[in-house]
Design an enzyme around this catalytic site. Structure first.
Site, PDB file in Angstrom:
ATOM      1  CD  GLU A 270      -5.850 -28.729  23.989  1.00 46.44           C
ATOM      2  OE1 GLU A 270      -6.404 -28.326  25.117  1.00 46.44           O
ATOM      3  OE2 GLU A 270      -4.626 -28.281  23.836  1.00 46.44           O
ATOM      4  CD  GLU A 304     -10.389 -26.745  25.998  1.00 48.08           C
ATOM      5  OE1 GLU A 304      -9.627 -27.154  25.455  1.00 48.08           O
ATOM      6  OE2 GLU A 304     -10.541 -25.800  26.864  1.00 48.08           O
ATOM      7  CG  HIS A 307      -7.052 -26.124  21.830  1.00 48.65           C
ATOM      8  ND1 HIS A 307      -5.784 -25.451  21.669  1.00 48.65           N
ATOM      9  CD2 HIS A 307      -7.501 -25.833  23.138  1.00 48.65           C
ATOM     10  CE1 HIS A 307      -5.548 -24.758  22.692  1.00 48.65           C
ATOM     11  NE2 HIS A 307      -6.271 -25.157  23.840  1.00 48.65           N
ATOM     12  CD  GLU A 326      -3.874 -23.492  25.435  1.00 48.81           C
ATOM     13  OE1 GLU A 326      -4.963 -22.897  25.127  1.00 48.81           O
ATOM     14  OE2 GLU A 326      -3.797 -24.672  25.615  1.00 48.81           O
TER      15      GLU A 326
HETATM   16  N1  TRP Z   1      -4.917 -26.995  27.005  1.00 52.39           N
HETATM   17  C1  TRP Z   1      -6.027 -26.677  28.044  1.00 52.39           C
HETATM   18  C2  TRP Z   1      -6.546 -25.582  27.660  1.00 52.39           C
HETATM   19  O1  TRP Z   1      -6.272 -24.418  27.692  1.00 52.39           O
HETATM   20  C3  TRP Z   1      -5.564 -26.543  29.458  1.00 52.39           C
HETATM   21  C4  TRP Z   1      -4.782 -27.588  30.297  1.00 52.39           C
HETATM   22  C5  TRP Z   1      -3.425 -27.524  30.282  1.00 52.39           C
HETATM   23  C6  TRP Z   1      -5.391 -28.170  31.160  1.00 52.39           C
HETATM   24  N2  TRP Z   1      -3.111 -28.211  31.231  1.00 52.39           N
HETATM   25  C7  TRP Z   1      -4.112 -28.740  31.868  1.00 52.39           C
HETATM   26  C8  TRP Z   1      -6.534 -28.606  31.543  1.00 52.39           C
HETATM   27  C9  TRP Z   1      -4.188 -29.665  33.088  1.00 52.39           C
HETATM   28  C10 TRP Z   1      -6.392 -29.462  32.618  1.00 52.39           C
HETATM   29  C11 TRP Z   1      -5.497 -29.959  33.354  1.00 52.39           C
HETATM   30  O2  TRP Z   1      -7.652 -25.830  26.879  1.00 52.39           O
HETATM   31 ZN    ZN Z   2      -6.473 -24.067  25.429  1.00 52.21          ZN
END
Ligand code: TRP
Ligand code: ZN
Length: 885
Positions: A270, A304, A307, A326
Site C-alpha cells: 500500500e 491496498e 490502507h 491489517e
Molecule cells: N502491507 C501489505 C498488505 O497487507 C503486506 C506486506 C507486508 C507485504 N510485507 C510485505 C507485501 C512484503 C509484499 C512484500 O497489504
Molecule cells: Zn494489508
C-alpha cells in the site's frame, strides 16, 4: 548452526525514537547493477524522548557507504562506525542535516526487499524493514517524514519513473538519461516509500470524490498486459466509492497509481499513492483468470486502497501493532467484497479460510496473539492471526456496538489520530469513547492467543415454556500462555420451530414491553463474558432448534450436541445462509470422521437425502447451493483428530465423494445441464454462482464414475471460454489420470505457454494431484525451463502447492515429502528468506502426527536448524517448532 541465537525484539522494550526526521530528500541514480542513493535527512532530537548518550544509530543493511556528512562537513572514519546492520555517529547536534551517499546492487537482490529488479523493471518493497536496504535511516514506523525524491535513469530502458505523491516535469539529462522529481505532501513512515522504473504501459481513468475533487487513476503494467487491467480499474473505482459511503473516507492526493510486478513476496503493498502489486492481483481476462482470481483482484485492490486511511494516514506505532492496520483493513475489504456480491457466500469463504489457516496456527507452536509481544523476525508475523483473526476482532466490536455506534467510533478514530502512529489500544479506546461502553475485558482478544471453545447446552422446560442456553468458554493453553481468562464475545443466536419458523427471542430478564416479541423474531446477539453464562428464553410453546453463532459472530469453536436430524433440519431450513452451510459442514465432518474410524460403515440414506435437498433447493442462490455441498478439506478434517490419520482421511473423503456422485447422479446431471453458460463471461454473483454449481456437479459426477462424466469433462475443457470452467475440467481430468489427463496437460501448456500466470496454474494442478507419483512429477517439474526458484509465484505454484494443498502426498509415510521440503527450504533460504520461512511452516505441526511421521518431520526441522548461516526468518520458525524437545 546459529552460534549466537538472534535476540527477540519485545513490545515491553518499546521507547519513542530519540531523533525525528522531518524531511527527506533522496536522489537515485538508477541502474540494475549499481544504483547510487544520496539522502539528505533533516533531523532533530525528539522532545518526547529521554536523552541517550548523544550518539545516533541508523539502520542500514547491504549498503556500501561512500560518504557521510553533518551540516555539510564530511565525517572522517573515526567519527562513525559501520557494521552489517547499522551506522553509528558518535556525536550529533540537536538539529542537523545528515547526508549520506551509498551504493547498492538491485540486480543481485534476490530477497525482493529494498530495491530489486523484476524482469526488466526496478522496484522497491520496504515493509516491514526493507528501507534500510536502500539508505541509512531510522527504519521504524513511528518516524514519519515528508519526502522529496529525484529519480534519474537511462531513458530508453526506464522511460517511466514513479515514486510517491505528485510528479514534477521530467528533465532530460543529455547522455541518454532523464530524471523526474516527486513530492509527497503527506508525512509517512519509510515502509510506505516506493519507486518504480521501467518500460511500462498505462491505463488511465479518473474518479471524482464525494467532495468534487478529481483524482487521476493509473494502472501501470508491461505493455503486452494492457488488455488485462479493466477489472482492476473497475474494482478500484468501486472501492473508492464504497469507502466514501461506508466509512466517509475520501482519497487525498491528485493521483493514485497501481503497478503490477511479476516478482513479489506477497500479495500487494500500500505505498502512499503508489500501490505495488503482485501481477496476480491485477491482471485478468475471462480466458486466463478464474472467478476466484477475479474475486482476489477485487479484494486486494480494495485492501491496498483502503490502507490509505487505515495504515497510511494513521499508521502503526511499532510492528507489534501490525493488526491495527491489517486487521482493520482486512475487515474493510471483506465488508466491501460482501457488498459487491453475496454476503453469505463471502462470509463462508472467509470463515472457511479462517478455520483452515488461523485455527491451525492457533493450535501450533507459532500461536501468537493478534498483538504479539515478541518476535525475532517481523516478517514471520504477517500471519493469518494478525490479518484474519485481527479482522474478526474488529468485526466483533462492530457487532457489539451496532452499525451506528461503530461508524461513530471509526469517525472518531480517523479524526483523533490522523497523521499519527498509534496502537491497537488507541483503536479500542475510540470504540469505548464513542459508545460509552467498557471494553476492558474485550482487550483480551488482542493479548491472548488460542482459539476459544464454546460449549453450549440447551434445555427445554415444557412446563415453563422456557429454553435455557448454558454457555461455557475455555481457551486452551498456547506456548508461553498456560492460563487464559474468559473473553467478552457476541454470540448471535436464533431459535427455530419444527416448521422452520423463527421464534421470538425473549429473555427471562427482558423488561416486559407490549409488542416487543414481534420485534425480537430473528437473530439476537447475546453477550458472553463469564466462563459460564446462562440465558433463559421464555414464551416458547415447543422445543426449539437453536441456530448458534450465526454469521460466525465470534472466532470460536462451537460445541453443541446436535443430533444428525437437527443438523439436517438446519441445513435445509435455517433462515441464515451462513448457518445452513455451517450445519452442512458439521454434518459432513461427522460422516467423514465416522468413516475414518470405521471404513466399512454405511452412510445413512438421510444424509444423501439432505444433500439432494440442498442440491435442488432452487430457492437458494446457486453459489450458496454449491458451498453447502463442498466437503470439508483434508487438512481441516485432520485438525479435528487427536492423531491425524492422513490416509484414512483421504480415503474417507474420496469414498464419500464417490457415494454422493452415485446416489445423486441423475440430479447432478440435470443441475449440470441447467447451469450451462448462456452469454459471454461476466464476473457477477449470478455468473460465479452458476459456474461454481456447475463445477461442483461435474466433480461429483466424475467421482461417481459415470461413463459420460469424462466426456462432459473433455467437452468442458475444450469448449469453455472461461478459465474457471477450463480449470475445473483440467483438475478433474488430471486427477482421474490416464491418457485424457496427460493430453489435457499438454494441450493446456501449448495454449498458454506465453502467459506466466496461467503457467502457474499448470504447475499447481500437477503439484496438487492426488496421484501416487505426484512428488516424482514435482521433482521433475523443477527442471522445467519455466521453473525458477527466484520467482515467488512459481515457487508457491509448484513447491508451496505440493506442501500445503496436497496432504496425502506431502505426508507420505516414508518422509519423502518432508525431505523434499527441507531441501527446498535450504536452497531458498539464502536467496529469499521470507519465502523459505513461509514454506517451512508446513513442517511445524509435527506433534499432530503418528510417531513415525513425527520422527521424520523433527529430523528435517533439526537438519534445517543445523544449517550454516540460516536466516533469522527460518531460524525463528524452526527453533519454535522444536521448542521443548
Ligand atoms: N502491507 C501489505 C498488505 O497487507 C503486506 C506486506 C507486508 C507485504 N510485507 C510485505 C507485501 C512484503 C509484499 C512484500 O497489504
Ligand atoms: Zn494489508
Amino acid at each position: 548452526m546459529y552460534r549466537d541465537a538472534p535476540h527477540p525484539i519485545r513490545l515491553e522494550d518499546y521507547r519513542p525514537p530519540e531523533f525525528l526526521i522531518d524531511r527527506v530528500d533522496l536522489r537515485f541514480d538508477l541502474d540494475p547493477d549499481l544504483t547510487r542513493v544520496a539522502a539528505d535527512l533533516h533531523m532533530r532530537r525528539n522532545p518526547a524522548a529521554t536523552r541517550g548518550d548523544g550518539s545516533l544509530t541508523l539502520h542500514g543493511e547491504q549498503l556500501e557507504l561512500d560518504r557521510v556528512s553533518i551540516d555539510g562537513y564530511p565525517l572522517t572514519p573515526a567519527e562513525y562506525r559501520v557494521d552489517a546492520e547499522s551506522l553509528t555517529l558518535q556525536r550529533v547536534p540537536d538539529r542537523f542535516l545528515l547526508q549520506t551517499w551509498v551504493h547498492i546492487h538491485p540486480a543481485r537482490n534476490t530477497a525482493l526487499e529494498g530495491l530489486y529488479q523484476s524482469g526488466e523493471m526496478l522496484c522497491t518493497q520496504c515493509e516491514a524493514e526493507g528501507f534500510r536496504r536502500i539508505t541509512y535511516f531510522l527504519d521504524r514506523p513511528d518516524v514519519m517524514a515528508r519526502y522529496g525524491v529525484t529519480l534519474a535513469a537511462d531513458r530508453g530502458r526506464f522511460p517511466v519513473l514513479l515514486s510517491n505523491g505528485n510528479p514534477g516535469e521530467p528533465r532530460d539529462l543529455g547522455d541518454g538519461r532523464h530524471e523526474v522529481h516527486w513530492e509527497d505532501p503527506f508525512p509517512k513512515p519509510c515502509y510506505l516509500f516506493a519507486l518504480i522504473a521501467g518500460d511500462l504501459g498505462l491505463v488511465a481513468d479518473h474518479f471524482t470524490t464525494a467532495s468534487g475533487r478529481e483524482v487521476g487513476l493509473r494502472i501501470y503494467v508491461e505493455p503486452h498486459n494492457l488488455d488485462q487491467c479493466d477489472h482492476a480499474m473497475r474494482s478500484l473505482k468501486r472501492a473508492m466509492r464504497w469507502d466514501e459511503e461506508r466509512f466517509g473516507r475520501e482519497y487525498d492526493l491528485d493521483l493514485f497509481m497501481i503497478v503490477a510486478v511479476s516478482h513479489f513476496n506477497m500479495g500487494a503493498m500500500e505505498n502512499k499513492g503508489l500501490n505495488v502489486f503482485n501481477d496476480k492481483y491485477v491482471l485478468a481476462r475471462p480466458d486466463i483468470a478464474t472467478d476466484q482470481d477475479f474475486a482476489g483482484i477485487e479484494g486486494v485492490i480494495a485492501h491496498e486502497y483502503f490502507h490509505n486511511w487505515t495504515g497510511n494516514r494513521i499508521t502503526c506505532r511499532d510492528w507489534f501493532q501490525l493488526s491495527l492496520k491489517e486487521g482493520f483493513t482486512v475487515y474493510r475489504d471483506q465488508e466491501f467484497s460482501a457488498a459487491m456480491g453475496s454476503s453469505a457466500v463471502k462470509r463462508i469463504h472467509d470463515v472457511r479460510g479462517l478455520r483452515a489457516h488461523q485455527f491451525a496456527e492457533d493450535a501450533g507452536p507459532l500461536a501468537h496473539p493478534v498483538r504479539p509481544t515478541a518476535y525475532i523476525e517481523i516478517n514471520n508475523f504477517y500471519t493469518s492471526t494478525v490479518y484474519e483473526k485481527g479482522a474478526e476482532v474488529v468485526r466483533m466490536q462492530a457487532n457489539l456496538l451496532g452499525p451506528a455506534l461503530f461508524r461513530k467510533a471509526t469517525d472518531l478514530y480517523f479524526t483523533r489520530y490522523d497523521g499519527q502512529a498509534v496502537t491497537t489500544d488507541d483503536f479500542v479506546t475510540c470504540m469505548e469513547v464513542a459508545s460509552g461502553r467498557d471494553l476492558t475485558q474485550f482487550r483480551r482478544w488482542y493479548e491472548q492467543a488460542g482459539t476459544p471453545e464454546l460449549w453450549v447446552q440447551g434445555d427445554y422446560d415444557p412446563a415453563q415454556g422456557s429454553y435455557r442456553l448454558r454457555v461455557r468458554q475455555h481457551t486452551p493453553a498456547t506456548p508461553g500462555q498456560p492460563q487464559k481468562g474468559p473473553l467478552h464475545l457476541p454470540l448471535a443466536v436464533g431459535l427455530l420451530d419444527a416448521g422452520g419458523q423463527e421464534l421470538p427471542l425473549r429473555l427471562s430478564d427482558d423488561p416486559v414491553v407490549a409488542g416487543a416479541d414481534a420485534a425480537r423474531v430473528g437473530t439476537r446477539v447475546l453477550e458472553v463474558r463469564a466462563a459460564v453464562e446462562q440465558f433463559r428464553f421464555v414464551g416458547l410453546p415447543e422445543r426449539p432448534v437453536p441456530s448458534l453463532l450465526r454469521g460466525f459472530s465470534a472466532p470460536v469453536k462451537l460445541r453443541f450436541d446436535y443430533s444428525d436430524q437437527d443438523l439436517e433440519f438446519l441445513m435445509a431450513r435455517d433462515t441464515d445462509g451462513f448457518a445452513r452451510w455451517d450445519a452442512a459442514q458439521t454434518l459432513m465432518q461427522r460422516v467423514l470422521l465416522r468413516t475414518v474410524a470405521q471404513p466399512q460403515i454405511q452412510v445413512p440414506g438421510a444424509f444423501f437425502a439432505a444433500c439432494r435437498l440442498a442440491l435442488l433447493d432452487t430457492e437458494s442462490a446457486p453459489a450458496l447451493r454449491a458451498e453447502v455441498l463442498i466437503l470439508p478439506g483434508e487438512s481441516y478434517l485432520a485438525d479435528q483428530m487427536a492423531v491425524v490419520d492422513v490416509d484414512g482421511i483421504h480415503a474417507a473423503r474420496e469414498h464419500l465423494r464417490r457415494r454422493i456422485g452415485e446416489e445423486l447422479g441423475e440430479d447432478l446431471r440435470r443441475v449440470y445441464a441447467a447451469q450451462a453458460e448462456t452469454g459471454p463471461y461476466a464476473f457477477t454473483p449470478e455468473g460465479t454462482g452458476r459456474r461454481a454449481l456447475k463445477g461442483l456437479a461435474l466433480g461429483y459426477l466424475m467421482a461417481g464414475g459415470g461413463q459420460d462424466a469424462i466426456t462432459l469433462c473433455n467437452d468442458q475443457f475444450s469448449a469453455a471460454h472461461s478459465m474457471t470452467d477450463v480449470m475445473v475440467a483440467l483438475r478433474l481430468l488430471v486427477d482421474h489420470g490416464g491418457p485424457a489427463g496427460a493430453a489435457a496437460l499438454v494441450e493446456f501448456y501449448r495454449r498458454w505457454s506465453a502467459v506466466p500466470l496461467v503457467i502457474d496454474k499448470w504447475f499447481s494442478i500437477q503439484a496438487t494431484s492426488s496421484r501416487a507419483d505426484t512428488l516424482e512429477q514435482v521433482v521433475h517439474l523443477m527442471d522445467h525451463p519455466d521453473f525458477s526458484l527466484r520467482n515467488p509465484n512459481r515457487v508457491r505454484s509448484l513447491i508451496g502447492a505440493f506442501c500445503t494443498a496436497n496432504p496425502v502426498r506431502f505426508h507420505a509415510a516414508d518422509g519423502s515429502g518432508y525431505r523434499f521440503l527441507a531441501e527446498r527450504v535450504l536452497e531458498l533460504d539464502p536467496l529469499n528468506p521470507q519465502i523459505a520461512s513461509r514454506l517451512l511452516k508446513s513442517l511445524i505441526r509435527w506433534r499432530r502426527f503418528d510417531p513415525q511421521r513425527q520422527g521424520l518431520m523433527r529430523a528435517e526441522l533439526g537438519r534445517i536448524l543445523a544449517a550454516e548461516a540460516l536466516s533469522k526468518d527460518a531460524y525463528e520458525v524452526a527453533s519454535k517448532a522444536l521448542e521443548g524437545t
